[in-house]
Design a protein around this motif. Structure first.
Motif, short mmCIF file in Angstrom:
data_model
loop_
_atom_site.label_atom_id
_atom_site.label_comp_id
_atom_site.label_asym_id
_atom_site.label_seq_id
_atom_site.Cartn_x
_atom_site.Cartn_y
_atom_site.Cartn_z
N ASP A 83 -46.35 2.25 -26.75
CA ASP A 83 -46.85 1.49 -27.61
C ASP A 83 -45.61 1.06 -28.54
OD1 ASP A 83 -46.28 3.93 -29.09
OD2 ASP A 83 -48.17 4.03 -29.92
N GLN A 84 -44.06 1.44 -28.48
CA GLN A 84 -43.18 1.14 -29.08
C GLN A 84 -42.19 0.37 -28.45
OE1 GLN A 84 -41.51 4.35 -31.54
NE2 GLN A 84 -43.70 4.92 -32.05
N LEU A 85 -42.42 -0.02 -27.02
CA LEU A 85 -41.60 -0.59 -26.30
C LEU A 85 -41.26 -2.07 -26.89
CD1 LEU A 85 -43.00 0.05 -22.88
CD2 LEU A 85 -40.78 1.01 -23.78
N PRO A 86 -39.97 -2.73 -26.59
CA PRO A 86 -39.50 -3.96 -27.25
C PRO A 86 -40.60 -4.82 -26.80
CG PRO A 86 -38.27 -3.34 -25.21
CD PRO A 86 -39.16 -1.98 -25.51
N SER A 87 -40.68 -5.92 -27.76
CA SER A 87 -41.44 -7.13 -27.66
C SER A 87 -41.26 -7.95 -26.40
CB SER A 87 -41.58 -7.77 -28.70
OG SER A 87 -40.30 -8.50 -28.99
N GLU A 88 -42.08 -8.70 -26.05
CA GLU A 88 -41.51 -9.96 -25.01
C GLU A 88 -40.45 -10.68 -25.24
OE1 GLU A 88 -43.49 -10.84 -21.14
OE2 GLU A 88 -43.87 -9.15 -22.42
N ARG A 89 -40.35 -11.04 -26.70
CA ARG A 89 -39.44 -11.87 -26.99
C ARG A 89 -38.05 -11.19 -27.01
NH1 ARG A 89 -40.23 -14.71 -32.84
NH2 ARG A 89 -42.01 -15.52 -31.52
N ARG A 90 -38.18 -10.06 -27.33
CA ARG A 90 -36.62 -9.11 -27.28
C ARG A 90 -36.42 -8.87 -25.71
NH1 ARG A 90 -35.49 -3.05 -29.72
NH2 ARG A 90 -33.40 -2.75 -28.99
N ALA A 139 -39.86 -2.43 -15.61
CA ALA A 139 -40.74 -3.24 -14.68
C ALA A 139 -41.16 -4.48 -15.37
CB ALA A 139 -41.83 -2.32 -14.38
N ARG A 140 -41.38 -4.33 -16.51
CA ARG A 140 -41.80 -5.90 -17.19
C ARG A 140 -40.48 -6.79 -17.23
NH1 ARG A 140 -43.79 -5.54 -23.42
NH2 ARG A 140 -44.84 -3.75 -22.51
N ALA A 141 -39.48 -6.37 -17.36
CA ALA A 141 -38.35 -7.34 -17.29
C ALA A 141 -38.28 -7.97 -15.81
CB ALA A 141 -36.87 -6.63 -17.35
N ALA A 142 -38.34 -6.80 -14.72
CA ALA A 142 -38.24 -7.64 -13.50
C ALA A 142 -39.03 -8.61 -13.22
CB ALA A 142 -38.21 -6.17 -12.40
N THR A 143 -40.49 -8.29 -13.54
CA THR A 143 -41.43 -9.27 -13.16
C THR A 143 -41.16 -10.38 -13.97
OG1 THR A 143 -42.89 -8.38 -15.21
CG2 THR A 143 -43.41 -7.42 -12.91
N LEU A 144 -40.69 -10.54 -14.99
CA LEU A 144 -40.15 -11.76 -15.79
C LEU A 144 -39.43 -12.74 -14.86
CD1 LEU A 144 -39.74 -10.91 -19.60
CD2 LEU A 144 -41.61 -12.22 -18.58
N VAL A 145 -38.60 -12.17 -14.08
CA VAL A 145 -37.61 -12.93 -13.16
C VAL A 145 -38.44 -13.89 -12.14
CG1 VAL A 145 -36.09 -12.87 -11.38
CG2 VAL A 145 -35.61 -11.36 -13.38
N MET A 146 -39.54 -13.25 -11.60
CA MET A 146 -40.46 -14.14 -10.72
C MET A 146 -41.36 -14.96 -11.67
SD MET A 146 -43.35 -12.82 -7.84
CE MET A 146 -41.93 -12.31 -6.73
N THR A 147 -41.57 -14.73 -12.80
CA THR A 147 -42.49 -15.51 -13.73
C THR A 147 -41.70 -16.71 -13.88
OG1 THR A 147 -43.61 -13.63 -14.68
CG2 THR A 147 -43.42 -15.64 -15.91
N GLY A 169 -47.49 -9.07 -15.80
CA GLY A 169 -46.47 -8.29 -15.93
C GLY A 169 -46.21 -7.63 -17.45
N ARG A 170 -46.91 -8.18 -18.40
CA ARG A 170 -47.09 -7.44 -19.72
C ARG A 170 -48.25 -6.43 -19.57
NH1 ARG A 170 -48.67 -11.61 -24.24
NH2 ARG A 170 -46.59 -12.34 -23.50
N LEU A 171 -49.25 -6.70 -18.84
CA LEU A 171 -50.40 -5.68 -19.17
C LEU A 171 -50.30 -4.28 -18.11
CD1 LEU A 171 -53.68 -7.97 -19.38
CD2 LEU A 171 -52.51 -6.97 -21.02
N LEU A 172 -49.52 -4.78 -17.34
CA LEU A 172 -49.23 -3.56 -16.11
C LEU A 172 -48.02 -2.44 -16.61
CD1 LEU A 172 -49.50 -5.35 -12.59
CD2 LEU A 172 -51.15 -3.96 -13.75
#
Length: 416
Positions: free
Chosen positions: A12-19, A145-153, A280-283
């Motif tokens: 719950d303290q992971l960096p935000s999507e913007r970061r 994992a979230r950062a990796a999924t953003l590449v395909m996004t 990518g965010r919810l998973l």
């Protein structure tokens, strides 16, 4: 903050999507650029064929060389993404993309063939390297994992917006000007990705990298890796096979012209983009595999129902709804596969993502060919049956996945 420090932060303290986006923006921009050469080729196929002096069909089939190059290069060069800093691999791929784009400006069948082959090889290197470079910025936790999924996004967003964006400047400088512009942008991005790669040297993650063949053996030992690659293959085959014959289906069933179908294509692409962005965010709100696995299973079942819904929809609104659901479901499945590969594969995540991309490329061409055979034999119900079988194949592979034991997970430095 060091990248590995993200592993110790509560979910719950992971960096935000913007970061995260701010940290990986070069990979997102390079992801969009990598898609442009084939977008130019598809958009201006008629003009390119006229310049070559051959038919649209003959020139268009050369696009298949890109897929062949992507599959072969992705498999053969997969260990390199584990042994060389991924940013530097991406930089080399950008140079190759620039060369391919310049070669493509020469309207001659051999140069167009070389353009397609080189672009396919470049993409086979670029996308796994970009996903790995983005993930490496955040260690081994959920943010990786979230950062990796953003590449395909980013790639998906580019595929939705690229055609109109390249069509406008082409009014002034033509399709050749578009390819030259792509080459220039790729070369400008090259030093950016090279410097980006210096921040994530292979040795930074600890331990000695395995050799070429040892990389494949190490990856084979990852619990569920082979099943996830099979899911990627079946999913890509089912989805891309459906897209290949979506336009004639809407024309035959509902009498829609190509101009009107362009909006349906946007609906499909937009649904895939939103599905991938949200997934990518919810998973990755925690580091548990159970959520990603459960969502993958649900979306595979949903995709199977939506696939037959598109083929047998009695009215246009139902077909549109099923098309959107099908695209969103496949986007979530793709995000879940990348998420689980990044989490489970540790130091061999680069080779794993390379094989994932190769599996999807292989699925694309085999799925399209199988759907065409099904269509020829049994019409749209026949095509749906073939694509449904590919979805069931992916579902069966997903059923074999089990949560990995801590002792089986590949940590920095190798198996522990």
């Amino acid at each position: 903050m060091r990248n590995t420090d993200f592993d110790r932060i509560p979910a719950d303290q992971l960096p935000s999507e913007r970061r995260i986006v701010a940290a990986v923006w070069p990979t997102l921009l390079a992801s969009a650029v990598g898609l442009l050469p084939f977008t130019v080729f598809s958009t201006f196929l008629v003009s390119i064929a006229d310049a070559v002096g051959d038919g649209d069909a003959a020139v268009g089939t050369l696009r298949g060389l890109g897929g062949i190059g992507a599959v072969l290069a992705g498999i053969a060069l997969a260990p390199l993404i584990g042994r060389i800093a991924p940013g530097r691999v991406a930089a080399a791929a950008l140079v190759l993309l620039a060369v391919a784009s310049v070669v493509g400006t020469f309207a001659w069948m051999p140069t167009v063939a070389a353009f397609c082959l080189l672009t396919g090889v470049s993409n086979a290197l670029m996308y796994p390297a970009l996903s790995t470079a983005a993930a490496d910025r955040f260690g081994d936790g959920p943010a990786a994992a979230r950062a990796a999924t953003l590449v395909m996004t980013a790639q998906t967003l580019a595929s939705t917006l690229a055609a109109p964006l390249i069509a406008l400047p082409a009014l002034w400088w033509g399709w050749r000007g578009d390819l030259v512009a792509v080459a220039v942008v790729a070369l400008v991005l090259t030093p950016v990705m090279f410097r980006y790669g210096r921040d994530e040297r292979p040795t930074d993650r600890g331990g000695q990298r395995p050799g070429y063949l040892a990389t494949f053996r190490t990856l084979a030992a990852v619990p569920g890796a082979r099943a996830l690659l099979l899911v990627a293959f079946g999913r890509a085959g089912a989805f891309m096979g459906n897209l290949a014959f979506l336009a004639p289906l809407y024309n035959d069933r509902f009498g829609l012209s190509p101009t009107v179908f362009a909006f349906i294509w946007t609906l499909s692409g937009g649904s895939f983009f939103l599905g991938h962005l949200v997934a990518g965010r919810l998973l990755n709100t925690d580091d548990s595999d159970r959520r990603a696995h459960r969502v993958m299973m649900i979306c595979l079942l949903t995709a199977l129902v939506a696939l037959f819904g598109v083929s047998f929809a009695p009215v246009l609104p139902v077909a549109l709804l099923c098309t959107a659901v099908l695209s969103a479901s496949h986007a979530v499945i793709a995000a879940a596969v990348v998420t689980l590969l990044v989490r489970r594969c540790g130091d061999v995540r680069g080779p794993a993502l390379s094989l994932n991309a190769s599996g999807m490329s292989l699925g694309l061409f085999l799925g399209t060919a199988a759907a065409g055979a099904g269509l020829a034999v049994g019409g749209y119900p026949g095509a749906a049956a073939v694509l449904g079988a590919l979805t069931v194949l992916a579902l069966g592979a997903a059923l074999t996945l089990r949560p990995p034991r801590e002792a089986d997970v590949i940590h920095p430095g190798g198996l522990r």
